[in-house]
Write an enzyme that holds these catalytic residues in place. Structure first.
Site, PDB file in Angstrom:
ATOM      1  N   LYS A 201       0.343  -1.384   0.359  1.00  0.00           N
ATOM      2  CA  LYS A 201      -0.131  -0.316  -0.256  1.00  0.00           C
ATOM      3  C   LYS A 201       0.633   1.353  -0.046  1.00  0.00           C
ATOM      4  CE  LYS A 201      -3.099   3.025  -0.073  1.00  0.00           C
ATOM      5  NZ  LYS A 201      -4.024   2.664   1.464  1.00  0.00           N
ATOM      6  N   CYS A 257      -4.600  10.995   2.176  1.00  0.00           N
ATOM      7  CA  CYS A 257      -4.169   9.770   1.900  1.00  0.00           C
ATOM      8  C   CYS A 257      -2.118   9.754   1.042  1.00  0.00           C
ATOM      9  CB  CYS A 257      -4.775   8.649   0.993  1.00  0.00           C
ATOM     10  SG  CYS A 257      -6.443   7.886   1.653  1.00  0.00           S
TER      11      CYS A 257
END
Length: 434
Positions: A201, A257
């Site tokens: 990720k 993010c």
């Protein structure tokens, strides 16, 4: 299966509703009773296409419920997904893991011996193993999310891959059962150890951020040489090793993010004795694009914006979202307001959030309302509504027809032909001006 989802923010609420859509019985858990009440009533507290329909359908059927009780969740679920936030720490670039640690501790306190707790949050590498070593009575797995705001339901139900960070065959079997409909539809499954699953990720986000900042660095070079970054991007994008996605130069990335994740990744790498210094330059390039928009605004207003009326089209960090976290649009708007400009903002979805966070800015009821009397227009979030504005009509509304396209999506020649002074990042002004 009977699943629980701990944390019902953007990730958790989406995951819970989508797991119900896949046929599971789902219990969502959150410490905020107001959020639990809203979700139980079928109300989504943020903008995400398709999600309201899923939530309403499955809360009405009883397949999806919400509670504030960890004890109830432990008794209910076979697999427990933990979806809490990992914001940037206030004292460093590192990730704040207090919510992750608290959620795992609370769930482990009540969970049955051997229960499977599955982390989905974006965490520094080493977190899963630390939690496994701390909570020995339960089993830990890591299943990172790859959601794009505006496409979160699609990305959950039809992801381009599933990553399962597992420590046992049992954990893999349970997770494959959870995702059986998704896997059956052909989604690739990558099984990995804990550190690799965590790194997938963070590496993905770092790569995407790097690609965006690369083309923005090329925009800086184009501005210095008279080149056109849009043509450059098209040319290199035809190379399938590079691809065309994320090669649109503009005011840069924001949101909850990419900015925090690349900072946390570089910070964690420093702790491990590995230099990812290039990520700090990626971050710096991204922030410089905001500076450039402010500079262009000053140039177009004759050297300063004091007293200038500026319309900002966009508040959310991206379209199809009401998320204003680290929004380039609002960062630029606030800076111009501090320089003495009269700034009016319009966004199709993010107005309420923007007003709460930036109460000193002005807000309009529509794009046309924002344009009325403006000395300068800044296009800073690429909503389709803004691309569809008619330059001829827009010119009749403003005081002075000057526009900066901070997202590289407007047709400069069309706007110039309608009498606008048009500027875009990394592109020559229509007619060959610098």
């Amino acid at each position: 299966m009977r699943l629980t989802v701990i944390g019902t923010g953007y990730l958790g609420a989406t995951h819970a509703a989508c797991m119900a859509e896949l046929g599971h019985e789902v219990l969502g858990v959150d410490v905020d009773p107001d959020k639990v009440a809203a979700l139980q009533a079928g109300r989504v507290p943020f903008h995400e296409p398709v999600l309201p329909e899923l939530l309403a359908r499955h809360t009405a059927s009883g397949r999806l419920r919400f509670t504030t009780s960890y004890e109830e969740a432990a008794a209910f679920g076979e697999v427990h997904f933990l979806c809490v936030g990992t914001p940037q720490r206030k004292d460093s670039e590192g990730a704040d893991l207090r919510y992750v640690d608290s959620a795992f501790a609370s769930m482990a306190r009540y969970a049955a011996e051997g229960a499977l707790l599955v982390g989905k949050s974006t965490v520094p590498v080493g977190t899963a193993q630390r939690l496994a070593d701390t909570h020995t009575g339960v089993e830990i797995a890591w299943n990172p999310e790859f959601l794009r705001e505006g496409f979160a339901v699609e990305d959950t139900l039809r992801p381009d891959r599933l990553v399962l960070g597992i420590g046992s065959e049992r954990a893999e079997t349970l997770l494959r059962a959870v995702y059986a409909p998704v896997i059956g539809a052909g989604t690739p499954v990558v099984t990995a150890d804990f550190p690799t699953a965590e790194l997938v990720k963070t590496a993905a986000n770092a790569f995407l951020a790097t690609k965006i900042s690369f083309i923005n660095a090329m925009a800086e070079v184009c501005e210095a040489t008279g080149g056109d970054v849009s043509v450059l991007a098209e040319a290199i994008g035809h190379d399938d090793r590079i691809g065309k996605k994320f090669l649109r130069a503009g005011v840069g990335f924001g949101g909850g993010c990419l900015p925090k994740d690349i900072r946390a990744f570089a910070h964690r790498a420093d702790e491990l004795g590995v230099s990812l210094a290039f990520l700090r330059e990626v971050d710096a390039i991204n922030m410089r694009r905001r500076d450039r928009v402010v500079e262009l605004a000053r140039e177009l207003c004759g050297g300063g914006v004091l007293g200038a009326r500026i319309a900002v089209l966009g508040a959310a960090f991206k379209p199809d979202s009401d998320d204003i976290r680290d929004s380039p649009a609002l960062n630029v708007a606030a800076r111009l307001r501090l320089d003495g400009a009269d700034v009016t903002v319009y966004d199709p979805e993010a107005m309420d959030n923007a007003r709460k966070a930036f109460p000193l800015l002005g807000y309009a009821l529509s794009a046309e309302d924002a344009l009325r009397g403006a000395d300068l227009v800044l296009h800073l979030t690429e909503w389709p509504q803004f691309r569809e504005l008619a330059p001829e009509r827009a010119r009749t509304l403003v005081s002075r027809p000057r526009i900066v396209d901070g997202r590289g999506t407007l047709d400069g020649a069309t706007w110039a032909a309608a009498g606008w002074e048009f500027r875009a990042l990394g592109r020559p002004a229509p007619g060959g001006e610098g």
